[in-house]
Design a protein around this motif. Structure first.
Motif, PDB file in Angstrom:
ATOM      1  N   ASN A  32      37.323 -23.102   3.562  1.00 34.54           N
ATOM      2  CA  ASN A  32      38.117 -22.629   4.685  1.00 34.54           C
ATOM      3  C   ASN A  32      38.075 -23.611   5.851  1.00 34.54           C
ATOM      4  O   ASN A  32      39.025 -23.715   6.625  1.00 34.54           O
ATOM      5  N   ALA A  33      36.952 -24.311   5.966  1.00 34.28           N
ATOM      6  CA  ALA A  33      36.805 -25.284   7.049  1.00 34.28           C
ATOM      7  C   ALA A  33      35.692 -26.248   6.702  1.00 34.28           C
ATOM      8  O   ALA A  33      34.748 -25.891   5.985  1.00 34.28           O
ATOM      9  N   VAL A  34      35.806 -27.461   7.194  1.00 36.43           N
ATOM     10  CA  VAL A  34      34.725 -28.441   7.130  1.00 36.43           C
ATOM     11  C   VAL A  34      34.622 -29.092   8.493  1.00 36.43           C
ATOM     12  O   VAL A  34      35.597 -29.107   9.260  1.00 36.43           O
ATOM     13  N   GLY A  35      33.454 -29.631   8.780  1.00 39.00           N
ATOM     14  CA  GLY A  35      33.334 -30.243  10.096  1.00 39.00           C
ATOM     15  C   GLY A  35      31.978 -30.860  10.356  1.00 39.00           C
ATOM     16  O   GLY A  35      31.101 -30.869   9.490  1.00 39.00           O
ATOM     17  N   ARG A  45      23.324 -26.644  19.537  1.00 38.52           N
ATOM     18  CA  ARG A  45      24.201 -27.328  18.612  1.00 38.52           C
ATOM     19  C   ARG A  45      25.641 -27.182  19.101  1.00 38.52           C
ATOM     20  O   ARG A  45      26.055 -26.097  19.504  1.00 38.52           O
ATOM     21  N   GLU A  46      26.408 -28.284  19.058  1.00 39.40           N
ATOM     22  CA  GLU A  46      27.781 -28.247  19.537  1.00 39.40           C
ATOM     23  C   GLU A  46      28.742 -28.792  18.492  1.00 39.40           C
ATOM     24  O   GLU A  46      28.374 -29.632  17.658  1.00 39.40           O
ATOM     25  N   MET A  47      29.964 -28.317  18.544  1.00 35.77           N
ATOM     26  CA  MET A  47      30.997 -28.773  17.634  1.00 35.77           C
ATOM     27  C   MET A  47      31.444 -30.173  18.026  1.00 35.77           C
ATOM     28  O   MET A  47      31.726 -30.433  19.198  1.00 35.77           O
ATOM     29  N   VAL A  48      31.531 -31.046  17.045  1.00 39.12           N
ATOM     30  CA  VAL A  48      32.029 -32.401  17.265  1.00 39.12           C
ATOM     31  C   VAL A  48      33.471 -32.504  16.775  1.00 39.12           C
ATOM     32  O   VAL A  48      34.363 -32.913  17.514  1.00 39.12           O
ATOM     33  N   ALA A  49      33.688 -32.127  15.524  1.00 37.85           N
ATOM     34  CA  ALA A  49      35.031 -32.182  14.949  1.00 37.85           C
ATOM     35  C   ALA A  49      35.097 -31.269  13.738  1.00 37.85           C
ATOM     36  O   ALA A  49      34.124 -31.191  12.980  1.00 37.85           O
ATOM     37  N   ILE A  69      37.760 -37.378  12.375  1.00 41.59           N
ATOM     38  CA  ILE A  69      37.299 -36.710  11.171  1.00 41.59           C
ATOM     39  C   ILE A  69      38.357 -36.880  10.079  1.00 41.59           C
ATOM     40  O   ILE A  69      39.561 -36.868  10.360  1.00 41.59           O
ATOM     41  N   SER A  70      37.882 -37.035   8.844  1.00 40.48           N
ATOM     42  CA  SER A  70      38.809 -37.160   7.721  1.00 40.48           C
ATOM     43  C   SER A  70      38.148 -36.599   6.468  1.00 40.48           C
ATOM     44  O   SER A  70      36.931 -36.436   6.419  1.00 40.48           O
ATOM     45  N   VAL A  71      38.973 -36.297   5.484  1.00 40.83           N
ATOM     46  CA  VAL A  71      38.458 -35.797   4.211  1.00 40.83           C
ATOM     47  C   VAL A  71      39.070 -36.590   3.072  1.00 40.83           C
ATOM     48  O   VAL A  71      40.177 -37.131   3.185  1.00 40.83           O
ATOM     49  N   ASP A  72      38.301 -36.671   1.986  1.00 43.10           N
ATOM     50  CA  ASP A  72      38.799 -37.259   0.753  1.00 43.10           C
ATOM     51  C   ASP A  72      38.594 -36.205  -0.323  1.00 43.10           C
ATOM     52  O   ASP A  72      37.474 -36.012  -0.810  1.00 43.10           O
ATOM     53  N   ASN A  73      39.642 -35.496  -0.664  1.00 47.03           N
ATOM     54  CA  ASN A  73      39.521 -34.402  -1.631  1.00 47.03           C
ATOM     55  C   ASN A  73      39.074 -34.893  -2.996  1.00 47.03           C
ATOM     56  O   ASN A  73      38.316 -34.212  -3.692  1.00 47.03           O
ATOM     57  N   ALA A  74      39.510 -36.078  -3.366  1.00 45.54           N
ATOM     58  CA  ALA A  74      39.145 -36.613  -4.679  1.00 45.54           C
ATOM     59  C   ALA A  74      37.639 -36.872  -4.776  1.00 45.54           C
ATOM     60  O   ALA A  74      37.052 -36.755  -5.855  1.00 45.54           O
ATOM     61  N   LYS A  75      37.032 -37.217  -3.646  1.00 49.20           N
ATOM     62  CA  LYS A  75      35.601 -37.509  -3.623  1.00 49.20           C
ATOM     63  C   LYS A  75      34.783 -36.338  -3.080  1.00 49.20           C
ATOM     64  O   LYS A  75      33.566 -36.454  -2.942  1.00 49.20           O
ATOM     65  N   ASN A  76      35.457 -35.229  -2.755  1.00 46.10           N
ATOM     66  CA  ASN A  76      34.763 -34.068  -2.166  1.00 46.10           C
ATOM     67  C   ASN A  76      33.887 -34.503  -0.995  1.00 46.10           C
ATOM     68  O   ASN A  76      32.713 -34.131  -0.893  1.00 46.10           O
ATOM     69  N   SER A  77      34.455 -35.280  -0.112  1.00 45.59           N
ATOM     70  CA  SER A  77      33.690 -35.849   0.992  1.00 45.59           C
ATOM     71  C   SER A  77      34.418 -35.690   2.315  1.00 45.59           C
ATOM     72  O   SER A  77      35.647 -35.664   2.373  1.00 45.59           O
ATOM     73  N   ASN A  96      29.119 -29.407   8.065  1.00 47.91           N
ATOM     74  CA  ASN A  96      29.276 -27.961   7.914  1.00 47.91           C
ATOM     75  C   ASN A  96      30.466 -27.653   7.023  1.00 47.91           C
ATOM     76  O   ASN A  96      31.487 -28.339   7.071  1.00 47.91           O
ATOM     77  N   ALA A  97      30.322 -26.605   6.236  1.00 53.10           N
ATOM     78  CA  ALA A  97      31.446 -26.113   5.436  1.00 53.10           C
ATOM     79  C   ALA A  97      31.446 -24.587   5.475  1.00 53.10           C
ATOM     80  O   ALA A  97      30.383 -23.968   5.481  1.00 53.10           O
TER      81      ALA A  97
END
Length: 115
Positions: A32-35, A45-49, A69-77, A96-97
């Motif tokens: 639902n979210a990553v960050g 603790r504070e939110m960065v992205a 912030i970025s994601v690579d779905n193929a690498k699950n990263s 965080n996920a």
């Protein structure tokens, strides 16, 4: 169960860059979210992205224009590119996920910025 493993922290001088990585055990696309969050000594603790399916990409005010912030779905990263680092960015950074209404955290990686 989701496992998150961060890497990429270290000691840098002010103005330099770092790239943090977070490898997830599950499919990033299903979350639902990553960050990224951070916690400095004596502070909360504070939110960065974050990237969420409902609100898109969000940044903390103190990092806007410097961090990406970025994601690579193929690498699950999930990645956090940090530019123009400042001493006040010194903290432990946590990945965080959110999955099925549960929050999952990595073990954290230390980022230290010297002046």
């Amino acid at each position: 169960q989701v496992q998150l493993v961060e890497s990429g922290g270290g000691l840098v001088q002010a103005g330099e860059s770092l790239r943090l990585s977070c490898a997830a055990s599950g499919s990033i696309f299903s979350f639902n979210a990553v960050g990224w969050y951070r916690q400095a000594p004596g502070k909360q603790r504070e939110m960065v992205a974050t990237i969420t399916k409902t609100t898109g990409t969000n940044y903390g005010d103190s990092v806007k224009g410097r961090f990406t912030i970025s994601v690579d779905n193929a690498k699950n990263s999930v990645y956090l590119q940090m530019n123009s680092l400042k001493p006040e960015d010194t903290a432990v950074y946590y990945c965080n996920a959110v999955w099925h209404r549960n929050n999952y955290w990595g073990q954290g990686t230390q980022v230290t910025v010297s002046s």
